[in-house]
Structure formats: structure tokens, C-alpha cells
Design an enzyme around this catalytic site. Structure first.
Site, PDB file in Angstrom:
ATOM      1  N   HIS A 108      44.439  48.610  44.608  1.00  0.00           N
ATOM      2  CA  HIS A 108      43.174  48.355  43.803  1.00  0.00           C
ATOM      3  C   HIS A 108      41.855  48.293  44.658  1.00  0.00           C
ATOM      4  O   HIS A 108      42.060  47.798  45.840  1.00  0.00           O
ATOM      5  CB  HIS A 108      43.232  46.876  42.974  1.00  0.00           C
ATOM      6  CG  HIS A 108      42.117  46.769  42.163  1.00  0.00           C
ATOM      7  ND1 HIS A 108      42.259  47.137  40.833  1.00  0.00           N
ATOM      8  CD2 HIS A 108      40.815  46.230  42.260  1.00  0.00           C
ATOM      9  CE1 HIS A 108      41.124  46.566  40.227  1.00  0.00           C
ATOM     10  NE2 HIS A 108      40.440  46.084  41.007  1.00  0.00           N
ATOM     11  N   ASP A 187      42.131  39.201  30.422  1.00  0.00           N
ATOM     12  CA  ASP A 187      41.403  40.017  31.344  1.00  0.00           C
ATOM     13  C   ASP A 187      40.526  41.065  30.676  1.00  0.00           C
ATOM     14  O   ASP A 187      39.501  41.268  31.018  1.00  0.00           O
ATOM     15  CB  ASP A 187      42.184  40.471  32.513  1.00  0.00           C
ATOM     16  CG  ASP A 187      41.024  41.205  33.412  1.00  0.00           C
ATOM     17  OD1 ASP A 187      40.135  40.591  34.065  1.00  0.00           O
ATOM     18  OD2 ASP A 187      41.315  42.399  33.660  1.00  0.00           O
ATOM     19  N   ARG A 194      32.105  40.472  31.634  1.00  0.00           N
ATOM     20  CA  ARG A 194      31.353  40.279  33.039  1.00  0.00           C
ATOM     21  C   ARG A 194      30.406  41.539  33.110  1.00  0.00           C
ATOM     22  O   ARG A 194      29.446  41.337  33.747  1.00  0.00           O
ATOM     23  CB  ARG A 194      32.614  40.374  34.062  1.00  0.00           C
ATOM     24  CG  ARG A 194      33.413  39.205  34.095  1.00  0.00           C
ATOM     25  CD  ARG A 194      34.366  39.189  35.152  1.00  0.00           C
ATOM     26  NE  ARG A 194      34.212  39.900  36.454  1.00  0.00           N
ATOM     27  CZ  ARG A 194      34.981  40.702  37.190  1.00  0.00           C
ATOM     28  NH1 ARG A 194      36.053  41.055  36.692  1.00  0.00           N
ATOM     29  NH2 ARG A 194      34.517  41.122  38.397  1.00  0.00           N
ATOM     30  N   SER A 209      40.770  38.746  38.056  1.00  0.00           N
ATOM     31  CA  SER A 209      40.834  39.970  37.280  1.00  0.00           C
ATOM     32  C   SER A 209      41.800  40.777  38.022  1.00  0.00           C
ATOM     33  O   SER A 209      42.810  41.443  37.518  1.00  0.00           O
ATOM     34  CB  SER A 209      39.502  40.461  37.305  1.00  0.00           C
ATOM     35  OG  SER A 209      39.359  41.857  36.513  1.00  0.00           O
ATOM     36  N   LYS A 213      46.380  41.359  36.856  1.00  0.00           N
ATOM     37  CA  LYS A 213      46.816  42.564  36.420  1.00  0.00           C
ATOM     38  C   LYS A 213      47.915  43.176  37.230  1.00  0.00           C
ATOM     39  O   LYS A 213      49.151  43.546  37.157  1.00  0.00           O
ATOM     40  CB  LYS A 213      45.843  43.659  36.514  1.00  0.00           C
ATOM     41  CG  LYS A 213      44.790  43.414  35.461  1.00  0.00           C
ATOM     42  CD  LYS A 213      43.850  44.788  35.232  1.00  0.00           C
ATOM     43  CE  LYS A 213      42.903  45.076  36.362  1.00  0.00           C
ATOM     44  NZ  LYS A 213      41.675  43.975  35.977  1.00  0.00           N
TER      45      LYS A 213
END
Length: 481
Positions: A108, A187, A194, A209, A213
Site C-alpha cells: 500500500h 472505511d 475524508r 483506513s 483493509k
């Protein structure tokens, strides 16, 4: 697949200095007030808020108020851990065949301009015998989202059920999907809000967040690309390191072997910015070509993951495995198979992965207008600032200014020069792709300010990767003790 508890609730929750509600009942306004006033939230209060978000029982204004309270007051580590846990278990925790144990990995990024790393990295990891069930996101602020890039490919479907994800992983080895009503639904709501409430850069919200995930994916290893610089959520190396340590700490506590790589984000990554243009550049990387800074990040992040999950004996060995997958075509073939598995017609996927750039452009469609800007004086390129470029493209339709807004996948930019290169006055340095609205004089002025020139000798640009943060439980760390 079935529902899974996934995470124990045995970890202690955060403490609060406030007296409990006399009625014994939890109240959303009271929870917002506590965080607004800087008090710590109890685990049951965090659970109550997240469950209300998941049920869509709150007004957007209430959620926005809570997001802003967290952004301004922060959260203690126990609160962040509880928030992540509750967000992850707001939906399903994916379950996988036992034979895949230890092979499920993911990456990520905290977001950057031109950051298309996931597109070549995911299939390269599969070519190295990993499985990648990536739950990704859309653009936040001026940064582009992986899902938005992939949706520039006609037919690509980001919405996949857990059962469909398992089928795709069995057939291909990877998928890149959105969080659905079944996967981290809390989320999905918070992420969208956001973006329009100026709370994108909150460390607790970023941590919750990202890690929720990854917990829902039920993976074994995770590498995080944490950006720092003038075009990153965190401008300094120190602040980015604080976020990286938060992410690694939460991931480790939630039983994921988590590492973080700190990388620069002052200038764009690669030479193309914008959804369809970044797909084109990703395909170049998958062919063993393309910009060196993109390849550096892909191989470094991939090599770290292969080392973490035991598919390589060292970081250099893992990096070499990823580079080989890019160079020999196995990663590209996997990417083509993933496109087809997620809804792209076979001839379209073939044209993208085996065609010429012109054939690829026919599939992705070129913007109606292109305009080149020229250098206003000669010199050596010291920097190409990513932030003015990203903000201009955002205003031209490449990003969202409100929840649910459609974006124009064809808006983007191509850099025609590189950092360290000598350029002459009047030579083209950038090409802008746009439709409606048109490029304005104010846009041109802003873009010209992004090109930083000095009278100096040409030079080789610095590497993007600056530092790697490993968990204390990593085998290499254990060997050093």
C-alpha cells in the site's frame, strides 16, 4: 468463504478521563464531544461509532465532525488499534485455502503524484509465486487512486465479491478491487468523506483506513510505501517516519508481518501523470522498460515482500526476482490475465498488453486536446515540482472536488525532460492532455513555476527510496539481536 472473527478483542482498549454516561447508553454526539475536547475514547465507544457508520445510521455532518475531531485532537496508540480493529471487522474477514498460507501478500502507498506502482508490482509478485488480494482505493485530494487508473481500461470491474476474489486468485493469482459492503464497509464511507472534509492527512485515520483493509484481506505480509516531500501528505522525513512506525506497529499487533519503505515525493513518480497515461507507463514497466524511478520502487517494494514472506533469502535476491519477472514477460502476462478476469474483453486486454503504444491509445482514448509548454530559459533541471502539476490536473477534471464526482480519465501530463537534464530556452518540457475545462493562462503560469532550472552541470537524479523500517519480529531483526 465464510464470515470470520479474524481478530481477538482481548487487547486492552484506551482509557478515558471522563465519567461514564449516567444513563449507561452510548451517544454519538457525546462521543464526538469527547474527541473534540481531546479525551480518549473507550473501545466500546469506537465500536459504537464504527457500527453506526457501517449501518449508515449517521448523517454525513456527524461523521465529518468526528473525522475533524480526530484530525485535530489525534488518537492514542490504543485508540488507533481499536479503530483499525473495528473498521476491519465491520465486514468480512476473507478466508483462503490452507495451501496459500504464507503466500498472501500486499502493498500500500500513502499516495503520490504519478504513483502507479501497484499496477506493475501486483502481477510481478504473482510471477514470483505470491498471491495478492489487493483492496485498493480511489484518489484522495490531488493524488490519483489505483482504482481510478484501472477504470480507465474499458470493461475493468473493481467491484468483486469475496467469492469472486477467491475465484480470481485461484485462476490468476491476484486481483485489485474496491472495498465493498462486505469488505471494510465502514472505511468505504469514511474514505469518501475524508476527501471532502480536509481530513486526508490525519495519522489515525490513515492508519485505520490502510490497515483495516489489509486485516480484512487476511494476508501474511505487507509492505507500505510511505511518501514524504512537498507533494506528500507528510512533508518531512520525520513526520513520514512517525506514520510508518504507526502503520508497522498496528500491523504487527494485528499479526501481519509489516514493513515500510520511505520514499521521496517532491517530483512526480515516472514521467506520466493522469489515469490512462499512468496505465500506459505501467505497461512499459511491465515490459522491462520505462522510467528508472518507477522500476526502482517496484523492485524494492516487491523485493522486500518476497524477503518478508520467505520467497527470497535477502532483499537483493528478492529485488532481482521482481526485476526478472518484469524483464521476461511473466508479469505482463499475469497483468493481462487479471484484466480479463476482472471484466476486460480478451481483445482489449491483448491490445493493451501486446500492442503498440498507438494501439494502446486507441483502447484508452486520447484527450481531445494536447498542449506543450516550453522552457522560458535555459538551464539544468533541478526539480519538477509535483504539487503544482497535480493541482492543475485536478482542476482540469482528473480529481474530485466533491463526494461521488466523476473524473476524466484522459486528463494528464507527460514530462518531456528529466531531473538533471540540460534544457534549452524554448524547448518543450511538458505536454498537457485536457478536454473541458480548457487549459487557462493561470494554469500555464502555475505549471511554469513547477520547472526549477539552475545554471549547473547535468547530474544523475537521487534515488526515491530513502529508508526501510522493519518490524521487530522480522527474521533479520531477530538475527541481529
Amino acid at each position: 468463504m465464510s464470515f470470520s472473527e479474524g481478530i481477538s478483542d482481548s487487547a486492552p482498549g484506551p482509557t478515558s478521563s471522563a465519567a461514564p454516561n449516567p444513563s449507561g447508553r452510548l451517544s454519538i454526539p457525546e462521543i464526538i464531544r469527547k474527541k473534540r475536547d481531546g479525551e480518549n475514547l473507550q473501545q466500546d465507544e469506537i465500536r459504537y461509532f464504527v457500527q453506526a457508520v457501517t449501518r449508515r445510521a449517521l448523517q454525513d455532518g456527524q461523521i465529518g465532525a468526528m473525522l475533524m475531531a480526530i484530525r485535530l485532537q489525534g488518537m492514542e496508540p490504543n485508540e488507533i488499534l481499536a479503530l483499525t480493529r473495528e473498521m476491519a471487522t465491520s465486514g468480512r474477514i476473507l478466508e483462503w485455502p490452507e495451501k496459500w498460507r504464507g503466500l498472501l501478500v500486499d502493498k500500500h502507498s500513502t499516495g503520490g503524484v504519478g504513483d502507479k506502482v501497484s499496477l506493475p508490482l501486483v502481477p510481478a509478485l504473482v510471477a514470483c509465486d505470491c498471491k495478492v488480494p489487493m483492496i485498493s482505493g480511489r484518489g484522495l485530494g490531488y493524488t490519483g487512486g489505483t482504482l481510478d487508473k484501472l477504470e480507465s481500461v474499458p470493461g475493468f470491474v473493481v467491484s468483486q465479491s469475496p467469492e469472486q476474489m477467491k475465484h480470481i486468485l485461484e485462476a490468476v493469482g491476484c486481483c485489485i478491487v474496491e472495498q465493498s459492503q462486505e469488505l471494510v464497509p465502514a472505511d468505504k464511507v469514511l474514505y469518501a468523506l475524508r476527501d471532502v472534509t480536509a481530513t486526508v492527512d490525519s495519522l489515525p485515520l490513515i492508519t485505520g483506513s490502510i490497515m483495516s483493509k489489509k486485516v480484512a484481506e487476511n494476508i501474511s505480509a505487507l509492505v507500505l510505501d510511505v511518501k514524504f516531500g512537498s507533494a506528500a501528505l507528510y512533508p518531512t522525513l520525520e513526520s513520514a517516519q512517525q506514520l510508518a512506525q504507526s502503520l508497522v506497529s498496528v500491523g504487527t499487533q494485528l499479526k501481519i508481518n509489516t514493513a515500510a519503505v520511505l520514499s521521496r515525493m517532491d517530483g512526480p513518480l515516472g514521467r506520466r501523470v493522469g489515469h490512462s497515461l499512468e496505465v500506459l507507463e505501467s505497461l512499459e514497466c511491465l515490459e522491462g522498460r520505462g522510467p528508472e524511478d518507477l522500476r526502482e520502487l517496484v523492485t524494492t517494494l516487491g523485493g522486500t515482500l518476497l524477503w518478508q514472506c520467505g520467497r527470497a533469502g535477502s532483499l537483493p535476491e528478492g529485488t532481482a526476482h521482481i526485476a526478472r519477472a518484469l524483464d521476461n514477460g511473466t508479469a505482463l502476462r499475469t497483468f493481462q490475465a487479471m484484466l480479463q478476469a476482472q471484466g476486460v474483453e480478451a481483445d482489449v486486454a491483448r491490445a493493451l498488453c501486446a500492442g503498440t503504444e498507438e494501439q494502446r491509445l486507441q483502447v484508452l482514448r486520447r484527450a481531445q486536446a494536447q498542449e506543450e509548454l516550453v522552457a522560458q530559459r535555459g538551464g539544468t533541471v533541478q526539480q519538477i515540482l509535483a504539487l503544482p502539476l497535480a493541482r492543475t490536473l485536478h482542476g482540469l477534471g482528473a480529481g474530485r472536488t466533491q463526494k461521488g464526482q466523476a473524473i476524466n480519465h484522459r486528463v494528464g501530463a507527460e514530462l518531456l525532460v528529466s531531473v538533471g537534464q540540460r534544457v534549452r530556452k524554448g524547448s518543450p518540457w511538458i505536454r498537457i492532455h485536457y478536454e473541458s475545462p480548457a487549459l487557462s493562462d493561470a494554469d500555464r503560469h502555475s505549471l511554469q513555476g513547477a520547472l526549477i532550472l539552475e545554471d549547473s552541470e547535468p547530474f544523475a537524479p537521487s534515488l526515491k527510496v530513502v529508508k526501510t523500517i522493519l518490524p521487530q519480529t522480522h527474521p533479520e531483526m531477530a538475527r541481529r539481536k
